[in-house]
Design a protein around this motif. Structure first.
Motif, short mmCIF file in Angstrom:
data_model
loop_
_atom_site.label_atom_id
_atom_site.label_comp_id
_atom_site.label_asym_id
_atom_site.label_seq_id
_atom_site.Cartn_x
_atom_site.Cartn_y
_atom_site.Cartn_z
N ASP A 1 -9.46 38.79 -1.07
CA ASP A 1 -10.77 39.43 -1.06
C ASP A 1 -10.95 40.20 -2.37
O ASP A 1 -10.24 41.17 -2.64
N PHE A 2 -11.89 39.75 -3.18
CA PHE A 2 -12.13 40.40 -4.46
C PHE A 2 -13.34 41.34 -4.40
O PHE A 2 -13.83 41.80 -5.43
N THR A 3 -13.83 41.63 -3.21
CA THR A 3 -14.99 42.51 -3.06
C THR A 3 -14.61 43.94 -3.42
O THR A 3 -13.56 44.44 -3.03
N PHE A 4 -15.49 44.62 -4.15
CA PHE A 4 -15.26 46.02 -4.48
C PHE A 4 -15.49 46.88 -3.24
O PHE A 4 -16.28 46.55 -2.36
N THR A 5 -14.79 48.01 -3.18
CA THR A 5 -14.91 48.90 -2.03
C THR A 5 -16.28 49.57 -2.03
O THR A 5 -16.99 49.59 -3.04
N GLU A 6 -16.63 50.16 -0.90
CA GLU A 6 -17.90 50.87 -0.81
C GLU A 6 -17.95 52.02 -1.80
O GLU A 6 -19.00 52.30 -2.40
N GLU A 7 -16.83 52.71 -1.98
CA GLU A 7 -16.79 53.84 -2.91
C GLU A 7 -17.00 53.35 -4.35
O GLU A 7 -17.71 53.99 -5.13
#
Length: 388
Positions: free
Chosen positions: A2-8
């Protein structure tokens, strides 16, 4: 994976976009039309806005008033800053503060980090050595105070004395503290932090390719208190890797903005009754530059992840940083050259911002080593760590 950036991390990007939305690339005079530096100071209005939105303490612990995010978040914000040619020491100040948090003693941490996170202190670093070609730590010597007969008075151990030169130090005239890599008599790299106004520190003006002020920082018996010198193993190497990776983020953001400008221009500019963007020769060149940007992006996040996570791998983290800088240096050069070509004579018009991006791109390309230097470093790492 998963290469999605975190919410922060995504929230940091949104905050950065909001701050930079009002910044025009031509906020300072053109480097093509200005003899010497384009301005005497950084963009203080923008710096204060970054402080107000807590973006200067992004990577600092909440204990120091920061957000507690990682270098990936810093790179995301740097990417946005380059799209508007933000004239602030965001990379240098945040990178030095993060290194101090990671490696510095409690006294230095308490003295610098809360104020740096609030924007009250500006930090910078001499990372180019004397010429930009040799390791920066070799340009300055650090010896214990008292070695030449001085009287030691420090209550926290042995003070130090620095002698040498660091060239092309960014934003040095505006900085409050300067981080100086140096080497001891035994060849050990150390990192000293000292106020710009400390006795024995002199600054001589230099000007970058982008027209911004740099400084040659000369150290002539400059005394560093014991708590101001970090001799933890790996400190300077880690900071240099973070600075290099942050420079790759700047290259990516600048390249993305330039390609967007090129797409907009070629979509409107017509020849023979058709937009030039529909011509195969133009479309192929633009597509090649898009591929460059995607390669720059992939290698950037690989390097930033290695720095942020301390994850192991078949090669040291320095190898991923070298690969990212190779792509960033070559890629950003190709993007701006193609943009100039596809804009025709309009790209050289000083009333149009493309020439500014070209000047900044050349500065970024060569900062902390061009592609050839990192190719050599990567070759050394591969020789020292054979794969398979």
């Amino acid at each position: 994976m998963d290469f999605t950036f975190t919410e922060e991390q995504q929230a940091a990007v949104e905050a950065a976009r909001a701050v930079f939305s009002d910044v025009a690339p031509d906020r300072a005079p053109s480097p093509a039309l200005t003899p010497g530096a384009v301005a005497e100071d950084i963009d203080r209005q923008l710096w204060n806005e970054l402080a107000r939105t807590d973006l200067l303490g992004l990577t600092l612990s909440p204990d120091h008033g920061g957000a507690g995010l990682d270098p990936i978040a810093l790179c995301l914000v740097l990417r946005e800053s380059a799209k508007v040619l933000a004239r602030v020491p965001l990379l240098e100040s945040c990178a030095v503060a993060t290194a101090v948090q990671r490696y510095g003693g409690s006294t230095l941490v308490a003295e610098l980090l809360p104020r740096a996170g609030r924007g009250e202190l500006i930090l910078t670093v001499g990372a180019n050595g004397r010429s930009g070609h040799d390791p920066a730590e070799l340009a300055v010597t650090a010896r214990p105070y008292g070695e030449n007969g001085e009287n030691r008075t420090s209550a926290e151990g042995s003070d130090w004395v620095l002698d040498g030169v660091q060239s092309a130090v960014p934003w040095a005239q505006a900085a409050d503290w300067i981080a100086i890599p140096a080497h001891t008599a035994g060849g050990r790299p150390v990192l000293a932090l000292l106020p710009r106004t400390r006795d024995g520190v002199t600054l001589a003006d230099q000007v970058s390719t982008s027209g911004e002020r740099l400084a040659e920082v000369r150290l002539d018996g400059a005394r560093v208190e014991a708590h101001e010198l970090i001799d933890a193993p790996g400190c300077w190497e880690w900071l240099r890797s973070l600075l290099t990776t942050g420079t790759c983020a700047l290259a990516l953001g600048l390249g993305e903005r330039v390609l967007a400008m090129t797409a907009e221009y070629t979509g409107k500019r017509e020849q023979f009754g058709f937009p030039v963007a529909t011509f195969q020769a133009v479309a192929v060149q633009a597509a090649d530059r898009y591929i460059d940007l995607r390669a720059m992006e992939a290698t950037l996040w690989q390097a930033a992840w290695r720095i942020s996570s301390d994850a192991g791998g078949p090669l040291p983290t320095a190898a991923d940083v070298a690969v990212a800088k190779i792509w960033a240096s070559d890629g950003v050069r190709r993007v701006v050259q193609t943009a100039q070509h596809l804009h025709g004579g309009f790209g050289a018009d000083t009333d149009y911002p493309l020439h500014r991006f070209h000047a900044w791109a050349k500065q970024i390309e060569l900062s902390l080593g061009p592609a050839a230097a990192h190719e050599e470093a990567l070759g050394d790492l591969l020789a020292a760590h054979p794969l398979g």
